[in-house]
Design a protein around this motif. Structure first.
Motif, PDB file in Angstrom:
ATOM      1  N   ILE A  54      20.283  15.661  43.947  1.00 45.06           N
ATOM      2  CA  ILE A  54      19.353  15.041  43.054  1.00 45.06           C
ATOM      3  C   ILE A  54      18.489  15.249  41.857  1.00 45.06           C
ATOM      4  O   ILE A  54      18.232  15.404  41.346  1.00 45.06           O
ATOM      5  CB  ILE A  54      18.333  14.128  44.068  1.00 45.06           C
ATOM      6  N   THR A  55      17.782  17.049  42.372  1.00 42.51           N
ATOM      7  CA  THR A  55      16.917  16.909  41.081  1.00 42.51           C
ATOM      8  C   THR A  55      17.340  18.683  40.266  1.00 42.51           C
ATOM      9  O   THR A  55      16.942  19.429  40.427  1.00 42.51           O
ATOM     10  CB  THR A  55      15.547  17.333  41.987  1.00 42.51           C
ATOM     11  N   ARG A  56      19.165  18.796  41.002  1.00 37.85           N
ATOM     12  CA  ARG A  56      19.709  20.137  39.802  1.00 37.85           C
ATOM     13  C   ARG A  56      20.817  19.478  38.890  1.00 37.85           C
ATOM     14  O   ARG A  56      21.969  18.877  39.814  1.00 37.85           O
ATOM     15  CB  ARG A  56      19.769  21.080  40.771  1.00 37.85           C
ATOM     16  N   ILE A  57      20.807  20.238  38.268  1.00 36.60           N
ATOM     17  CA  ILE A  57      22.197  20.212  37.489  1.00 36.60           C
ATOM     18  C   ILE A  57      22.789  22.043  37.024  1.00 36.60           C
ATOM     19  O   ILE A  57      21.753  22.370  36.725  1.00 36.60           O
ATOM     20  CB  ILE A  57      21.983  19.659  35.558  1.00 36.60           C
ATOM     21  N   ARG A  58      23.544  21.697  36.724  1.00 36.75           N
ATOM     22  CA  ARG A  58      24.261  23.601  37.016  1.00 36.75           C
ATOM     23  C   ARG A  58      24.847  23.221  35.130  1.00 36.75           C
ATOM     24  O   ARG A  58      25.916  22.295  34.894  1.00 36.75           O
ATOM     25  CB  ARG A  58      25.816  23.533  37.897  1.00 36.75           C
ATOM     26  N   VAL A  59      24.430  24.126  34.752  1.00 39.38           N
ATOM     27  CA  VAL A  59      25.293  23.737  33.169  1.00 39.38           C
ATOM     28  C   VAL A  59      25.946  25.164  33.092  1.00 39.38           C
ATOM     29  O   VAL A  59      25.414  26.461  33.363  1.00 39.38           O
ATOM     30  CB  VAL A  59      23.972  24.037  32.521  1.00 39.38           C
ATOM     31  N   LEU A  67      20.284  32.028  24.967  1.00 46.13           N
ATOM     32  CA  LEU A  67      19.535  31.379  26.305  1.00 46.13           C
ATOM     33  C   LEU A  67      18.439  31.334  25.824  1.00 46.13           C
ATOM     34  O   LEU A  67      18.117  32.867  25.369  1.00 46.13           O
ATOM     35  CB  LEU A  67      19.978  31.508  27.097  1.00 46.13           C
ATOM     36  N   ASP A  68      17.528  30.923  25.420  1.00 42.85           N
ATOM     37  CA  ASP A  68      16.281  30.961  24.976  1.00 42.85           C
ATOM     38  C   ASP A  68      14.721  30.866  26.135  1.00 42.85           C
ATOM     39  O   ASP A  68      14.805  29.520  26.686  1.00 42.85           O
ATOM     40  CB  ASP A  68      15.508  30.280  24.290  1.00 42.85           C
ATOM     41  N   GLU A  69      15.431  32.408  27.502  1.00 40.21           N
ATOM     42  CA  GLU A  69      14.236  31.673  28.760  1.00 40.21           C
ATOM     43  C   GLU A  69      12.639  31.449  27.910  1.00 40.21           C
ATOM     44  O   GLU A  69      12.280  30.746  28.653  1.00 40.21           O
ATOM     45  CB  GLU A  69      14.545  33.290  29.045  1.00 40.21           C
ATOM     46  N   PRO A  70      11.943  32.475  27.174  1.00 44.89           N
ATOM     47  CA  PRO A  70      10.452  31.268  27.084  1.00 44.89           C
ATOM     48  C   PRO A  70      10.731  30.352  26.809  1.00 44.89           C
ATOM     49  O   PRO A  70       9.605  29.481  27.223  1.00 44.89           O
ATOM     50  CB  PRO A  70      10.222  32.843  26.180  1.00 44.89           C
ATOM     51  N   ALA A  71      11.928  29.903  25.930  1.00 40.54           N
ATOM     52  CA  ALA A  71      10.987  28.401  26.003  1.00 40.54           C
ATOM     53  C   ALA A  71      11.785  27.490  27.288  1.00 40.54           C
ATOM     54  O   ALA A  71      11.009  26.297  27.364  1.00 40.54           O
ATOM     55  CB  ALA A  71      11.838  27.604  24.624  1.00 40.54           C
ATOM     56  N   LEU A  72      12.164  27.686  27.798  1.00 39.50           N
ATOM     57  CA  LEU A  72      12.596  27.387  29.363  1.00 39.50           C
ATOM     58  C   LEU A  72      11.307  27.236  30.267  1.00 39.50           C
ATOM     59  O   LEU A  72      10.860  26.485  31.201  1.00 39.50           O
ATOM     60  CB  LEU A  72      13.605  28.013  29.904  1.00 39.50           C
ATOM     61  N   GLN A  73      10.704  28.013  29.745  1.00 37.60           N
ATOM     62  CA  GLN A  73       9.572  28.866  31.217  1.00 37.60           C
ATOM     63  C   GLN A  73       7.882  27.481  30.402  1.00 37.60           C
ATOM     64  O   GLN A  73       6.860  27.984  30.523  1.00 37.60           O
ATOM     65  CB  GLN A  73       9.398  29.703  30.827  1.00 37.60           C
ATOM     66  N   VAL A  80      13.614  26.343  36.075  1.00 38.71           N
ATOM     67  CA  VAL A  80      15.444  27.214  35.661  1.00 38.71           C
ATOM     68  C   VAL A  80      15.895  28.399  36.380  1.00 38.71           C
ATOM     69  O   VAL A  80      14.417  28.677  36.545  1.00 38.71           O
ATOM     70  CB  VAL A  80      15.543  27.165  34.466  1.00 38.71           C
ATOM     71  N   MET A  81      16.419  27.906  36.741  1.00 40.66           N
ATOM     72  CA  MET A  81      17.235  29.245  37.650  1.00 40.66           C
ATOM     73  C   MET A  81      18.741  29.785  36.751  1.00 40.66           C
ATOM     74  O   MET A  81      19.729  28.797  36.764  1.00 40.66           O
ATOM     75  CB  MET A  81      17.884  29.286  39.563  1.00 40.66           C
ATOM     76  N   VAL A  82      18.628  31.003  36.110  1.00 34.77           N
ATOM     77  CA  VAL A  82      19.380  31.994  35.531  1.00 34.77           C
ATOM     78  C   VAL A  82      20.324  32.668  36.238  1.00 34.77           C
ATOM     79  O   VAL A  82      19.319  32.795  36.814  1.00 34.77           O
ATOM     80  CB  VAL A  82      18.904  32.517  34.389  1.00 34.77           C
ATOM     81  N   LEU A  83      21.323  31.997  36.381  1.00 37.46           N
ATOM     82  CA  LEU A  83      21.751  32.599  37.088  1.00 37.46           C
ATOM     83  C   LEU A  83      23.378  33.842  36.241  1.00 37.46           C
ATOM     84  O   LEU A  83      23.680  33.212  34.845  1.00 37.46           O
ATOM     85  CB  LEU A  83      23.154  31.270  38.101  1.00 37.46           C
ATOM     86  N   GLY A  84      24.141  34.379  37.606  1.00 41.83           N
ATOM     87  CA  GLY A  84      25.157  35.507  36.154  1.00 41.83           C
ATOM     88  C   GLY A  84      26.327  34.674  35.321  1.00 41.83           C
ATOM     89  O   GLY A  84      26.846  33.412  35.802  1.00 41.83           O
TER      90      GLY A  84
END
Length: 102
Positions: A54-59, A67-73, A80-84
């Motif tokens: 319900i609250t999670r989207i896998r991209v 990927l701009d991790e600072p923008a996601l934070q 956001v969880m960044v996986l491999g």
């Protein structure tokens, strides 16, 4: 056999969390806000999007380097969880519908 029985059991308990076939959307059918899409590298960098809860989207990303991790934070952004291998899970807020007043 046991796996089918177990899957049917969990589907009966949580029908909205265990879909029969997961729906994968293309970048044109985005499930994410524009800020999140931009931080993920833009629409052209998204291979697929799939709601896994319900609250999670896998991209799935084409190029994880975009990927701009600072923008996601940034404040106001969902978790956001960044996986491999270019896989990112975006946690979204639960939208609770307003109760009808009668």
């Amino acid at each position: 056999m046991f796996n089918k029985l177990q899957s049917a059991f969990w589907k009966a308990l949580t029908p909205d969390l265990v879909p029969d076939e997961p729906k994968v959307t293309t970048a044109a059918e985005t499930l994410l806000p524009a800020k999140v899409v931009e931080a993920l590298g833009g629409e052209k960098n998204l291979t697929s999007q799939q709601r896994v809860a319900i609250t999670r989207i896998r991209v799935q990303l084409r190029d994880a380097e975009q990927l701009d991790e600072p923008a996601l934070q940034a404040p106001g952004m969902p978790a956001v969880m960044v996986l491999g291998k270019g896989v990112v899970h975006v946690l979204t807020p639960v939208e609770v519908p307003l109760a009808e007043t009668g």
